[in-house]
Scaffold this active site. Structure first.
Site, PDB file in Angstrom:
ATOM      1  N   ARG A 171       9.164  46.403  31.724  1.00 15.85           N
ATOM      2  CA  ARG A 171       8.261  45.908  30.694  1.00 15.85           C
ATOM      3  C   ARG A 171       6.916  45.412  31.250  1.00 15.85           C
ATOM      4  NH1 ARG A 171       9.718  42.863  25.760  1.00 15.85           N
ATOM      5  NH2 ARG A 171      11.865  43.020  26.424  1.00 15.85           N
ATOM      6  N   LYS A 221      28.032  49.089  34.207  1.00 13.66           N
ATOM      7  CA  LYS A 221      28.872  48.164  33.479  1.00 13.66           C
ATOM      8  C   LYS A 221      28.070  46.893  33.186  1.00 13.66           C
ATOM      9  CE  LYS A 221      31.750  45.139  35.489  1.00 13.66           C
ATOM     10  NZ  LYS A 221      31.145  43.983  36.159  1.00 13.66           N
ATOM     11  N   HIS A 264      31.067  50.678  40.482  1.00 12.45           N
ATOM     12  CA  HIS A 264      30.681  50.808  41.890  1.00 12.45           C
ATOM     13  C   HIS A 264      31.877  50.749  42.832  1.00 12.45           C
ATOM     14  CE1 HIS A 264      30.704  46.375  41.995  1.00 12.45           C
ATOM     15  NE2 HIS A 264      30.735  46.463  43.299  1.00 12.45           N
ATOM     16  N   LYS A 267      33.014  52.917  46.778  1.00 13.38           N
ATOM     17  CA  LYS A 267      33.342  52.293  48.068  1.00 13.38           C
ATOM     18  C   LYS A 267      34.090  53.324  48.920  1.00 13.38           C
ATOM     19  CE  LYS A 267      33.513  47.559  46.324  1.00 13.38           C
ATOM     20  NZ  LYS A 267      32.519  46.792  47.059  1.00 13.38           N
ATOM     21  N   HIS A 275      37.018  47.505  37.524  1.00  8.63           N
ATOM     22  CA  HIS A 275      37.252  47.748  38.955  1.00  8.63           C
ATOM     23  C   HIS A 275      38.751  47.809  39.313  1.00  8.63           C
ATOM     24  CE1 HIS A 275      33.051  47.070  39.111  1.00  8.63           C
ATOM     25  NE2 HIS A 275      33.064  45.771  39.272  1.00  8.63           N
ATOM     26  N   LYS A 314      37.205  34.122  41.568  1.00  8.76           N
ATOM     27  CA  LYS A 314      36.004  33.600  42.225  1.00  8.76           C
ATOM     28  C   LYS A 314      36.372  32.323  42.968  1.00  8.76           C
ATOM     29  CE  LYS A 314      33.108  36.311  39.800  1.00  8.76           C
ATOM     30  NZ  LYS A 314      32.528  37.479  40.441  1.00  8.76           N
TER      31      LYS A 314
HETATM   32  C1  BG6 Z   1      30.663  43.069  39.733  1.00  7.69           C
HETATM   33  C2  BG6 Z   1      31.058  41.823  38.997  1.00  7.69           C
HETATM   34  O1  BG6 Z   1      30.897  44.204  38.943  1.00  7.69           O
HETATM   35  O2  BG6 Z   1      31.407  43.163  40.942  1.00  7.69           O
HETATM   36  C3  BG6 Z   1      30.867  40.587  39.865  1.00  7.69           C
HETATM   37  O3  BG6 Z   1      30.289  41.700  37.810  1.00  7.69           O
HETATM   38  C4  BG6 Z   1      31.572  40.763  41.195  1.00  7.69           C
HETATM   39  O4  BG6 Z   1      31.333  39.425  39.197  1.00  7.69           O
HETATM   40  C5  BG6 Z   1      31.207  42.084  41.839  1.00  7.69           C
HETATM   41  O5  BG6 Z   1      31.190  39.684  42.009  1.00  7.69           O
HETATM   42  C6  BG6 Z   1      32.045  42.331  43.073  1.00  7.69           C
HETATM   43  O6  BG6 Z   1      31.565  43.471  43.757  1.00  7.69           O
HETATM   44  P1  BG6 Z   1      31.759  43.626  45.331  1.00  7.69           P
HETATM   45  O7  BG6 Z   1      31.264  44.995  45.620  1.00  7.69           O
HETATM   46  O8  BG6 Z   1      30.959  42.544  45.970  1.00  7.69           O
HETATM   47  O9  BG6 Z   1      33.229  43.450  45.584  1.00  7.69           O
END
Ligand code: BG6
Length: 484
Positions: free
Chosen positions: A51, A148, A178, A182, A240, A331
């Site tokens: 933007r 996502k 993602h 990996k 994930h 977390k």
């Molecule tokens: C993200 C989540 O998709 O993945 C986060 O929204 C999380 O909350 C993260 O911390 C973890 O990814 P990675 O690659 O660091 O394990």
């Protein structure tokens, strides 16, 4: 071992949300690393769109700084950075209005691979898709990349799929998870389907249970507003962890191609039994000393959102009937450690008589931080004094085993963006997969919302709430240790 760089065709990659956090942290640094590896052809261009008004020079300065921050020092080559930055340009655009679209049209080419990365809020997917299409910017073979969260529940995921489908067909849509990018996650498939050793044992007859752990040390500070509406189930499990479960549990696909793999993953999600309330433990981290608790981080003193979840799942099919899958993620846990552990059954009869504290064979696939695999096997404890058994790990660190190439594992985004350019959807989620995962998650979430379940408190820096241990102990099993 020399790493092979497979060239890609010339491309225009347009990043909507090009000044955002994901672009600065992951997408641009990832592209820079691919550039360094020699994988960005001469006439590949990256066009950032967002933007705010900004010149090309200002945008390049922003990305120069991002590379300084998010790329390892060893990879920061001044000349290369400047050469890479020359490939970048910037267009100020109003996603829901008319401004900037003519400029974008001029800046993009229709005779190269076109990819449009929607690194923006899902509410903008519709307006962007519509404008790309109606203004004749996107060509017939262009690719759309979306991030996502893909929906908040089944209804919103369906609505997003429908919005994108108005202008693009499924073969053009790349939904990123993602975790699928990996390296070790892909190794999971290599290990399962590239060896004769494991697959014959990969079923309920030989596997006692499977554990999937994604433990993080970070809290939700800074992203509390998003996270509090989401929680660990929507943020991590629905996507994930579910993807990891699918790769572990799926039948061998006939080919390593997008639909063959995704068909098999979809069958796993559809075979999941509904989760019973006593098969779920939700937790929320508490303040410790000066360290804020979840509710302070989320700025919601009455929040019932979970920052930790543990679940027992059952995949109801011939292969897995009777083998539970235990998933946990959270977390502010004691270490950042993610792994998948396949815990095998004990031999049917011990010829060595009763052995105390036997723990059996375990294949542990470590996703991060130190990618590798361990296979725990039983051997004889050395020395005289009879046949005492002991378990030892056969250890394979990818960094050690593969030398330079193992230590230099590309980031998930690097890999996935290049797959978009190549037009390979194998590691992206198909629309029906995402919907099936929400169809499974929705009733579980609704259940605890309707019951008004409160998450169990846990101290930051631990393994999560005690109740998660009990979930395992009840089944006479235990979680593996969380350690880096
Ligand atoms: C993200 C989540 O998709 O993945 C986060 O929204 C999380 O909350 C993260 O911390 C973890 O990814 P990675 O690659 O660091 O394990």
């Amino acid at each position: 071992m020399v790493s092979r760089v497979i060239p890609v065709d010339p491309f225009d990659l347009v990043i909507f949300g090009g000044t955002g956090d994901l672009a600065r942290r992951k997408i641009l640094p990832g592209l820079y690393r691919r550039f360094l590896a020699g994988q960005m052809p001469e006439d590949a261009r990256v066009i950032a769109a967002a933007r705010s008004e900004m010149s090309d020079a200002e945008y390049r300065a922003m990305i120069r700084e991002a590379i300084g921050e998010f790329v390892s020092k060893a990879r920061q080559d001044k000349k290369a950075i400047e050469a890479f930055l020359k490939r970048l340009s910037y267009v100020a655009i109003d996603a829901t209005g008319e401004d900037g679209w003519d400029r974008l049209k001029q800046a993009t080419r229709r005779d190269v691979v076109q990819a449009f990365y929607f690194s923006v809020a899902p509410a903008l997917f519709g307006p962007l898709a519509e404008r790309l299409h109606n203004r004749g910017i996107a060509c017939e073979t262009c690719r759309i990349v979306v991030e996502k969260p893909f929906g908040h529940d089944l209804a919103s995921a369906k609505a997003l799929n429908a919005t994108l489908a108005e202008h693009f067909h499924e073969g053009q849509i790349y939904r990123i998870d993602h975790y699928l990018g990996k390296e070790t996650v892909q190794n999971l498939m290599a290990v399962r389907f590239g060896n004769m050793l494991f697959e014959p044992l990969w079923n309920a007859q030989y596997v006692d249970h499977i554990q999937i752990t994604v433990a993080e040390t970070v809290g939700v500070g800074g992203r509390g507003a998003y996270y509090d509406k989401s929680g660990a189930m929507r943020d991590m499990v629905q996507n994930h962890l579910m993807q990891l479960l699918c790769l572990i549990a799926m039948e061998p696909p006939a080919h390593f191609d997008p639909d063959a793999v995704r068909d098999e993953k979809l069958k796993v999600i559809r075979a999941l039994d509904p989760v019973l309330p006593d098969e779920i433990v939700r937790g929320q981290y508490q303040a410790r000393g000066k360290d804020p608790g979840y509710r302070e981080d989320a700025e919601n003193p009455a929040s019932l959102t979970e920052s930790f979840i543990a679940l027992r799942l059952h995949v109801s099919n011939w292969r897995w009937k009777g083998t539970p899958f235990y998933l946990r993620t959270g977390k502010k846990l004691k270490a950042r450690a993610s792994e998948i552990a396949v815990v095998f059954k004990d031999p049917p009869h011990s010829i060595f008589g009763p052995q105390e504290n036997r723990r059996g064979n375990v294949l542990a696939i470590k996703l991060q931080p130190n990618e590798g695999m361990t296979l725990r096997v039983t051997i004889k404890e050395p020395g005289p004094g009879g046949m005492r058994l002991v378990e030892v790990p056969l250890d394979m660190s990818f960094a050690e085993a593969l030398g330079e190439n193992g230590a230099d594992i590309p980031d998930a985004y690097e890999r996935l963006i290049m797959d978009v350019i190549r037009g390979n959807q194998t590691l992206f989620m198909r629309g029906d997969e995402v919907e099936a995962a929400w169809a499974w998650a929705d009733p579980v979430i609704r259940g605890w919302e309707e019951r008004g379940d409160r998450p169990c408190p846990y101290d930051a820096g631990t393994t999560g709430p005690e109740e998660a241990q009990i979930l395992m102990h009840r089944d006479a099993r235990r979680w593996r240790e969380i350690r880096e």
